[in-house]
Design a protein around this motif. Structure first.
Motif, PDB file in Angstrom:
ATOM      1  N   THR A  56     -12.815 -61.313 -26.727  1.00  0.00           N
ATOM      2  CA  THR A  56     -13.013 -62.252 -27.604  1.00  0.00           C
ATOM      3  C   THR A  56     -12.041 -61.775 -28.232  1.00  0.00           C
ATOM      4  N   PRO A  57     -11.378 -62.988 -29.327  1.00  0.00           N
ATOM      5  CA  PRO A  57     -10.473 -62.848 -29.960  1.00  0.00           C
ATOM      6  C   PRO A  57     -10.187 -61.414 -30.811  1.00  0.00           C
ATOM      7  N   SER A  58     -10.615 -61.126 -31.578  1.00  0.00           N
ATOM      8  CA  SER A  58     -11.007 -59.343 -32.836  1.00  0.00           C
ATOM      9  C   SER A  58     -10.719 -58.679 -31.514  1.00  0.00           C
ATOM     10  N   GLN A  59     -11.227 -58.772 -29.932  1.00  0.00           N
ATOM     11  CA  GLN A  59     -10.774 -57.547 -29.009  1.00  0.00           C
ATOM     12  C   GLN A  59      -9.838 -57.555 -28.725  1.00  0.00           C
ATOM     13  N   ILE A  60      -8.851 -58.332 -28.638  1.00  0.00           N
ATOM     14  CA  ILE A  60      -7.179 -58.883 -28.225  1.00  0.00           C
ATOM     15  C   ILE A  60      -6.961 -58.429 -29.393  1.00  0.00           C
ATOM     16  N   GLY A  61      -6.909 -58.898 -30.034  1.00  0.00           N
ATOM     17  CA  GLY A  61      -6.502 -58.237 -31.559  1.00  0.00           C
ATOM     18  C   GLY A  61      -6.230 -57.375 -31.891  1.00  0.00           C
ATOM     19  N   ARG A  62      -7.434 -56.909 -31.539  1.00  0.00           N
ATOM     20  CA  ARG A  62      -7.241 -54.784 -32.234  1.00  0.00           C
ATOM     21  C   ARG A  62      -6.522 -54.205 -30.931  1.00  0.00           C
ATOM     22  N   MET A  63      -6.190 -54.698 -29.709  1.00  0.00           N
ATOM     23  CA  MET A  63      -5.602 -54.159 -28.849  1.00  0.00           C
ATOM     24  C   MET A  63      -4.246 -54.258 -28.427  1.00  0.00           C
ATOM     25  N   ILE A  64      -3.557 -55.703 -29.705  1.00  0.00           N
ATOM     26  CA  ILE A  64      -2.420 -55.300 -29.818  1.00  0.00           C
ATOM     27  C   ILE A  64      -1.773 -54.710 -30.803  1.00  0.00           C
ATOM     28  N   VAL A  65      -3.054 -54.889 -32.044  1.00  0.00           N
ATOM     29  CA  VAL A  65      -2.637 -54.071 -33.267  1.00  0.00           C
ATOM     30  C   VAL A  65      -2.986 -52.553 -32.764  1.00  0.00           C
ATOM     31  N   GLY A  66      -4.154 -52.327 -31.896  1.00  0.00           N
ATOM     32  CA  GLY A  66      -3.419 -50.773 -31.578  1.00  0.00           C
ATOM     33  C   GLY A  66      -2.360 -49.874 -30.601  1.00  0.00           C
ATOM     34  N   GLU A  67      -2.109 -51.268 -30.217  1.00  0.00           N
ATOM     35  CA  GLU A  67      -1.119 -50.698 -29.028  1.00  0.00           C
ATOM     36  C   GLU A  67       0.537 -50.662 -29.781  1.00  0.00           C
ATOM     37  N   ALA A  68       0.535 -51.255 -31.303  1.00  0.00           N
ATOM     38  CA  ALA A  68       1.366 -51.379 -32.002  1.00  0.00           C
ATOM     39  C   ALA A  68       1.015 -49.986 -33.278  1.00  0.00           C
ATOM     40  N   ALA A  69       0.563 -49.833 -33.702  1.00  0.00           N
ATOM     41  CA  ALA A  69       0.188 -48.373 -33.732  1.00  0.00           C
ATOM     42  C   ALA A  69       0.368 -46.997 -33.193  1.00  0.00           C
ATOM     43  N   VAL A  70      -0.001 -47.239 -31.925  1.00  0.00           N
ATOM     44  CA  VAL A  70       0.556 -46.192 -31.009  1.00  0.00           C
ATOM     45  C   VAL A  70       1.715 -45.465 -30.469  1.00  0.00           C
ATOM     46  N   VAL A  71       2.261 -46.883 -30.902  1.00  0.00           N
ATOM     47  CA  VAL A  71       3.629 -47.082 -30.123  1.00  0.00           C
ATOM     48  C   VAL A  71       4.861 -46.510 -31.414  1.00  0.00           C
ATOM     49  N   ALA A  72       4.618 -46.802 -32.250  1.00  0.00           N
ATOM     50  CA  ALA A  72       4.819 -46.647 -34.096  1.00  0.00           C
ATOM     51  C   ALA A  72       5.312 -45.025 -34.459  1.00  0.00           C
ATOM     52  N   VAL A  73       3.340 -44.675 -34.835  1.00  0.00           N
ATOM     53  CA  VAL A  73       3.562 -43.100 -34.485  1.00  0.00           C
ATOM     54  C   VAL A  73       3.959 -42.274 -34.112  1.00  0.00           C
ATOM     55  N   LEU A  74       4.504 -42.745 -32.378  1.00  0.00           N
ATOM     56  CA  LEU A  74       4.413 -41.603 -31.119  1.00  0.00           C
ATOM     57  C   LEU A  74       6.612 -42.248 -31.560  1.00  0.00           C
ATOM     58  N   ALA A  75       7.340 -43.234 -32.516  1.00  0.00           N
ATOM     59  CA  ALA A  75       8.478 -42.989 -32.474  1.00  0.00           C
ATOM     60  C   ALA A  75       8.923 -42.323 -33.003  1.00  0.00           C
ATOM     61  N   SER A  76       8.188 -42.936 -34.727  1.00  0.00           N
ATOM     62  CA  SER A  76       8.388 -41.639 -36.259  1.00  0.00           C
ATOM     63  C   SER A  76       8.178 -40.755 -35.719  1.00  0.00           C
ATOM     64  N   ALA A  77       7.007 -39.757 -35.132  1.00  0.00           N
ATOM     65  CA  ALA A  77       7.513 -38.283 -34.371  1.00  0.00           C
ATOM     66  C   ALA A  77       8.315 -38.164 -34.056  1.00  0.00           C
ATOM     67  N   THR A  78       9.165 -38.832 -33.323  1.00  0.00           N
ATOM     68  CA  THR A  78      10.743 -38.454 -32.315  1.00  0.00           C
ATOM     69  C   THR A  78      11.917 -38.591 -33.030  1.00  0.00           C
ATOM     70  N   ALA A  79      11.407 -39.589 -34.195  1.00  0.00           N
ATOM     71  CA  ALA A  79      12.738 -39.873 -35.064  1.00  0.00           C
ATOM     72  C   ALA A  79      13.359 -38.786 -35.702  1.00  0.00           C
ATOM     73  N   VAL A  80      11.919 -37.920 -36.161  1.00  0.00           N
ATOM     74  CA  VAL A  80      12.278 -36.641 -37.402  1.00  0.00           C
ATOM     75  C   VAL A  80      13.521 -35.886 -36.853  1.00  0.00           C
ATOM     76  N   VAL A  81      13.689 -35.369 -35.719  1.00  0.00           N
ATOM     77  CA  VAL A  81      14.870 -34.602 -35.583  1.00  0.00           C
ATOM     78  C   VAL A  81      15.915 -35.275 -35.531  1.00  0.00           C
ATOM     79  N   PRO A  82      16.542 -36.136 -34.999  1.00  0.00           N
ATOM     80  CA  PRO A  82      17.617 -36.667 -34.910  1.00  0.00           C
ATOM     81  C   PRO A  82      17.170 -37.015 -36.576  1.00  0.00           C
ATOM     82  N   SER A  83      16.925 -37.340 -37.263  1.00  0.00           N
ATOM     83  CA  SER A  83      16.843 -37.746 -38.586  1.00  0.00           C
ATOM     84  C   SER A  83      17.366 -36.503 -39.927  1.00  0.00           C
ATOM     85  N   VAL A  84      16.640 -35.744 -39.353  1.00  0.00           N
ATOM     86  CA  VAL A  84      16.811 -34.403 -40.009  1.00  0.00           C
ATOM     87  C   VAL A  84      18.471 -34.047 -39.842  1.00  0.00           C
ATOM     88  N   PHE A  85      19.262 -34.623 -38.665  1.00  0.00           N
ATOM     89  CA  PHE A  85      20.722 -34.232 -37.927  1.00  0.00           C
ATOM     90  C   PHE A  85      21.603 -35.280 -39.380  1.00  0.00           C
TER      91      PHE A  85
END
Length: 448
Positions: free
Chosen positions: A96-125
């Motif tokens: 359904t369109p809602s399932q596809i929409g949740r998939m796209i949003v879920g992917e973006a959320a997972v990648v954003a959380v991983l990217a933010s966590a990885t960015a902490v160390v270089p941001s400190v320096f």
């Protein structure tokens, strides 16, 4: 549950798209956390130093925020639009369109959380380096200890996540509201007009940039402290405005270039056709070219004009110069990396197209010539509008500061910026295309 399974399955099966999204969000989070960390450091600084840190975090970090958000939204939207056939097939399989929409949003959320966590160390320096740089120029006390705390983490993570979710929601609406047949057709030929809301927003941003240029040239006398800030904002706003208009601009330009391109042979003929029917996808590459050219040129020449005027006290002049070079350095580096990232994502998304061209008789060298011709047109258009955006800063600031329409600064800065844009765009275009053609034509043409 189904949407969650689709999220992780899609991320595993689309490593190129995952990496491109991750790089965009990681760089954005790093810049945001670096400037936000100045707010954490401010709590341990004195009143004067705290005021300086607040201004830099708010003004410089604020403009960095606008540029980062815009470039990130553009990249993620491009990647999601490339997946229109996949979404169409999911629809035909019963999703359904809602399932596809949740998939796209879920992917973006997972990648954003991983990217933010990885960015902490270089941001400190990076935050420590920035505070040290401010100390060396006397803007804050020498030896001030840089802090990286909850403000940096919460602002960097929160804004990055919001940007990713906003891009995902907008792109998901565009993908899911179209039927399966229509989505498959538009994956290859997308001639829909640019939305009125986008044109309206771009026109407002562009008009605001031009307004900053007019104010710089007519209102200020050349000695006000706000002159440099207003002058610099004009070029940044104009660059964003032109970048927003890039899909609408590319269509008319393609029509003008159609005849000369067809005289250039098969690659030129195909380039003219692709510019006409793929303007939305190809315009995504224009965004980082325009931003890089416009912001780098405008800021470097603005600082060159200021150095030549030499009316400010030496200490203040050095501080302003440092701040400007930090801004142009970080933002230009971000735009340059985003340029490479966007081009690679766009080219990798066309693997199936290149495979099909080879299956019907095109040689690898002919495909590379096609990609090179497209890249040449895109870099010319991107540099042109990026240069026009820079003019909104350079000419008004020159008039206000020196009384001359054309500044005395050497053209070498501009030529160097253009050369970098050309090398990055064409080198990445051809290199990424050559890499995709390592996949056998049958496998690439049938699987994508």
């Amino acid at each position: 549950m189904i949407a969650t399974k689709l999220v992780f399955s899609s991320l595993r099966r689309r490593p190129a798209g995952f990496i491109a999204s991750f790089v965009a969000l990681f760089l954005g989070a790093t810049i945001l956390m670096t400037f936000a960390s100045l707010m954490d450091t401010r709590t341990a600084a004195g009143p004067e130093a705290g005021k300086t840190l607040l201004i830099m975090a708010s003004v410089v970090g604020g403009w960095g925020l606008v540029i980062v958000l815009f470039a990130t939204l553009s990249t993620l939207s491009l990647l999601i639009r490339q997946r229109a056939p996949e979404m169409a097939l999911l629809k035909t399989a019963g999703a359904t369109p809602s399932q596809i929409g949740r998939m796209i949003v879920g992917e973006a959320a997972v990648v954003a959380v991983l990217a933010s966590a990885t960015a902490v160390v270089p941001s400190v320096f990076a935050g420590r380096w920035l505070v040290g740089l401010l100390g060396d120029t006397g803007r804050v006390p020498a030896g001030l200890e840089a802090r990286f705390g909850p403000l940096a983490v919460s602002m960097g993570t929160g804004i990055t996540l919001l940007a990713a979710l906003a891009a995902a929601v907008v792109a998901a609406r565009q993908v899911t509201r179209r039927g399966a047949v229509e989505a498959i057709r538009e994956a290859g030929v997308d001639t829909r007009p640019v939305g009125r809301l986008r044109v309206f927003g771009a026109s407002i941003v562009l008009a605001s940039g031009l307004g900053c240029g007019v104010v710089t040239m007519t209102v200020f006398t050349g000695t006000e402290p706000a002159l440099m800030a207003i002058g610099g904002q004009g070029g940044i706003l104009a660059a964003i405005g032109f970048a927003l208009l890039s899909p609408a601009l590319l269509g008319p330009i393609a029509a003008v270039l159609a005849a000369p391109l067809r005289r250039a042979g098969v690659s030129g003929h195909l380039t003219a056709a692709h510019l006409r029917v793929r303007s939305r996808q190809l315009a995504g590459v224009l965004v980082p070219i325009i931003l890089f050219t416009g912001i780098a040129t405008g800021t470097l020449y603005l600082q060159g004009i200021e150095n030549a005027a030499g009316t400010a006290p030496v200490k203040i002049a050095r501080s302003l110069e440092t701040l400007n070079y930090v801004v142009v350095g970080m933002i230009a580096l971000f735009a340059a990396v985003m340029l490479v990232n966007t081009v690679v994502a766009a080219i990798v998304g066309r693997r199936r197209e290149f495979g099909q061209q080879r299956l019907i008789g095109s040689t690898p060298s002919q495909v590379l010539r096609l990609v090179g011709t497209e890249g040449t047109v895109l870099v010319i258009v991107g540099v042109l509008f990026g240069s026009l955006a820079a003019v909104v800063t350079v000419i008004p600031y020159s008039v206000a500061r020196t009384g001359r329409l054309v500044p005395d600064q050497t053209i070498a800065f501009y030529l160097a910026i253009v050369a970098v844009a050309i090398v990055l765009t064409l080198g990445t275009h051809v290199g990424a295309a050559a890499n995709t053609m390592r996949t056998p034509a049958i496998e690439a043409g049938t699987r994508g």
